[in-house]
Design a protein around this motif. Sequence first.
Motif, PDB file in Angstrom:
ATOM      1  N   ARG A   1       0.860  -1.188   0.000  1.00  0.00           N
ATOM      2  CA  ARG A   1       0.000   0.000   0.000  1.00  0.00           C
ATOM      3  C   ARG A   1       0.894   1.235   0.000  1.00  0.00           C
ATOM      4  N   LEU A   2       0.723   2.115  -1.012  1.00  0.00           N
ATOM      5  CA  LEU A   2       1.587   3.280  -1.184  1.00  0.00           C
ATOM      6  C   LEU A   2       0.955   4.534  -0.592  1.00  0.00           C
ATOM      7  N   VAL A   3       1.743   5.233   0.200  1.00  0.00           N
ATOM      8  CA  VAL A   3       1.338   6.484   0.830  1.00  0.00           C
ATOM      9  C   VAL A   3       2.189   7.598   0.233  1.00  0.00           C
ATOM     10  N   PHE A   4       1.553   8.738  -0.030  1.00  0.00           N
ATOM     11  CA  PHE A   4       2.270   9.892  -0.570  1.00  0.00           C
ATOM     12  C   PHE A   4       1.986  11.116   0.283  1.00  0.00           C
ATOM     13  N   THR A   5       3.029  11.897   0.512  1.00  0.00           N
ATOM     14  CA  THR A   5       2.897  13.227   1.091  1.00  0.00           C
ATOM     15  C   THR A   5       3.963  14.101   0.465  1.00  0.00           C
ATOM     16  N   ASN A   6       3.892  15.384   0.757  1.00  0.00           N
ATOM     17  CA  ASN A   6       4.869  16.296   0.173  1.00  0.00           C
ATOM     18  C   ASN A   6       5.110  17.483   1.087  1.00  0.00           C
ATOM     19  N   GLY A   7       6.199  18.189   0.803  1.00  0.00           N
ATOM     20  CA  GLY A   7       6.508  19.397   1.554  1.00  0.00           C
ATOM     21  C   GLY A   7       7.900  19.901   1.248  1.00  0.00           C
ATOM     22  N   CYS A   8       8.267  20.975   1.962  1.00  0.00           N
ATOM     23  CA  CYS A   8       9.586  21.596   1.800  1.00  0.00           C
ATOM     24  C   CYS A   8      10.618  20.959   2.726  1.00  0.00           C
ATOM     25  N   PHE A   9      10.212  20.640   3.947  1.00  0.00           N
ATOM     26  CA  PHE A   9      11.075  19.986   4.929  1.00  0.00           C
ATOM     27  C   PHE A   9      12.439  20.663   5.019  1.00  0.00           C
ATOM     28  N   ASP A  10      12.410  21.975   5.259  1.00  0.00           N
ATOM     29  CA  ASP A  10      13.617  22.786   5.230  1.00  0.00           C
ATOM     30  C   ASP A  10      14.538  22.507   6.418  1.00  0.00           C
ATOM     31  N   LEU A  11      14.036  22.640   7.602  1.00  0.00           N
ATOM     32  CA  LEU A  11      14.789  22.265   8.808  1.00  0.00           C
ATOM     33  C   LEU A  11      14.010  21.146   9.475  1.00  0.00           C
ATOM     34  N   LEU A  12      14.481  19.931   9.350  1.00  0.00           N
ATOM     35  CA  LEU A  12      13.757  18.794   9.897  1.00  0.00           C
ATOM     36  C   LEU A  12      13.669  18.919  11.412  1.00  0.00           C
ATOM     37  N   HIS A  13      12.455  18.808  11.937  1.00  0.00           N
ATOM     38  CA  HIS A  13      12.227  18.945  13.375  1.00  0.00           C
ATOM     39  C   HIS A  13      11.220  17.898  13.836  1.00  0.00           C
ATOM     40  N   LEU A  14      10.934  17.880  15.131  1.00  0.00           N
ATOM     41  CA  LEU A  14      10.045  16.880  15.713  1.00  0.00           C
ATOM     42  C   LEU A  14       8.691  16.842  15.010  1.00  0.00           C
ATOM     43  N   GLY A  15       8.150  17.985  14.658  1.00  0.00           N
ATOM     44  CA  GLY A  15       6.862  18.015  13.965  1.00  0.00           C
ATOM     45  C   GLY A  15       6.912  17.258  12.649  1.00  0.00           C
ATOM     46  N   HIS A  16       7.987  17.446  11.886  1.00  0.00           N
ATOM     47  CA  HIS A  16       8.149  16.726  10.626  1.00  0.00           C
ATOM     48  C   HIS A  16       8.274  15.218  10.857  1.00  0.00           C
ATOM     49  N   VAL A  17       9.121  14.844  11.798  1.00  0.00           N
ATOM     50  CA  VAL A  17       9.368  13.425  12.064  1.00  0.00           C
ATOM     51  C   VAL A  17       8.081  12.738  12.496  1.00  0.00           C
TER      52      VAL A  17
ATOM     53  N   ASP B   1       2.319   0.697   3.527  1.00  0.00           N
ATOM     54  CA  ASP B   1       3.555  -0.094   3.545  1.00  0.00           C
ATOM     55  C   ASP B   1       4.775   0.660   3.047  1.00  0.00           C
ATOM     56  N   ARG B   2       4.556   1.660   2.200  1.00  0.00           N
ATOM     57  CA  ARG B   2       5.663   2.444   1.625  1.00  0.00           C
ATOM     58  C   ARG B   2       5.284   3.912   1.636  1.00  0.00           C
ATOM     59  N   LEU B   3       6.229   4.761   2.006  1.00  0.00           N
ATOM     60  CA  LEU B   3       6.006   6.205   2.022  1.00  0.00           C
ATOM     61  C   LEU B   3       6.878   6.885   0.985  1.00  0.00           C
ATOM     62  N   VAL B   4       6.218   7.562   0.051  1.00  0.00           N
ATOM     63  CA  VAL B   4       6.888   8.362  -0.964  1.00  0.00           C
ATOM     64  C   VAL B   4       6.695   9.827  -0.569  1.00  0.00           C
ATOM     65  N   VAL B   5       7.806  10.555  -0.475  1.00  0.00           N
ATOM     66  CA  VAL B   5       7.750  11.968  -0.109  1.00  0.00           C
ATOM     67  C   VAL B   5       8.129  12.814  -1.313  1.00  0.00           C
ATOM     68  N   GLY B   6       7.216  13.678  -1.724  1.00  0.00           N
ATOM     69  CA  GLY B   6       7.503  14.668  -2.757  1.00  0.00           C
ATOM     70  C   GLY B   6       8.158  15.860  -2.083  1.00  0.00           C
TER      71      GLY B   6
ATOM     72  N   VAL C   1       2.561   8.876  -9.131  1.00  0.00           N
ATOM     73  CA  VAL C   1       2.607   7.890  -8.044  1.00  0.00           C
ATOM     74  C   VAL C   1       1.292   7.117  -7.947  1.00  0.00           C
ATOM     75  N   ARG C   2       0.166   7.792  -8.136  1.00  0.00           N
ATOM     76  CA  ARG C   2      -1.152   7.175  -7.947  1.00  0.00           C
ATOM     77  C   ARG C   2      -1.208   6.460  -6.597  1.00  0.00           C
ATOM     78  N   PRO C   3      -1.026   7.222  -5.509  1.00  0.00           N
ATOM     79  CA  PRO C   3      -0.961   6.586  -4.186  1.00  0.00           C
ATOM     80  C   PRO C   3      -2.291   5.983  -3.752  1.00  0.00           C
ATOM     81  N   ASP C   4      -2.196   4.990  -2.893  1.00  0.00           N
ATOM     82  CA  ASP C   4      -3.381   4.428  -2.252  1.00  0.00           C
ATOM     83  C   ASP C   4      -3.886   5.384  -1.184  1.00  0.00           C
ATOM     84  N   VAL C   5      -2.931   6.115  -0.589  1.00  0.00           N
ATOM     85  CA  VAL C   5      -3.265   7.068   0.470  1.00  0.00           C
ATOM     86  C   VAL C   5      -2.492   8.357   0.220  1.00  0.00           C
TER      87      VAL C   5
END
Length: 157
Positions: free
Chosen positions: A25-41, A52-57, A107-111
Motif C-alpha cells: 500500500r503506497l502512501v504519498f505526502t509532500n513538503g519543503c522539509f527545510d529544517l527537519l524537526h520533531l513536527g516533521h518526524v 507499507d511504503r512512504l513516498v515523499v515529494g 505515483v497514484r498513491p493508495d493514500v
Amino acid sequence: MTADKILTRAQLPATLATWRAAGERLVFTNGCFDLLHLGHVDYLEKARALGDRLVVGLNTDASVRVLKPGRPLQDETSRARVLAALAFVDAVVLFGEPTPLQLIEAVRPDVLVKGDDYAIDGIVGHELVLNSGGQVLTVPLVTGYSTSGIVAKARLS
C-alpha cells in the motif's frame, strides 16, 4: 545507502511497480522539509503508518523560494538526504511545479496524506486519489513545531 532512496521521475515507475507487485500500500505526502524537526518526524512517521511504503515529494529549491521568500535554508540535495535517512521514508522525489499534482498523478498513491491544518478538499490531488479508489487523510500535527518558528527563535538569539 540513503541516497538510493532519492529517486528521479524516470526511476519512480519501476520502483512503484515493484512495490505494487508485492501488494504494498503506497502512501504519498509532500513538503519543503527545510529544517527537519520533531513536527516533521512525527508527521512522516504517522503518514508511513497508513501504508507499507512512504513516498515523499520534496519541493525543489526554486519552488520553495516561490512559496517561502528567503528560504530554503538548506539546499534540496541536503533536504533530500536528511529525509531519505529516516527509516520510515521509502522514497524521496523532487518536484518543481507549483503543486505536487503531476507527481501525485505519477505515483497514484493508495493514500494521500497531509497535516490536519488542511481540509480534505483543499489537498492538491484529493479528487484524483479519491476517484481512483484511494484515501485522502490528514494526520494530527504536533503543536508548537514549525520551521518558521525555529527560524524566528534563532534570529532572536
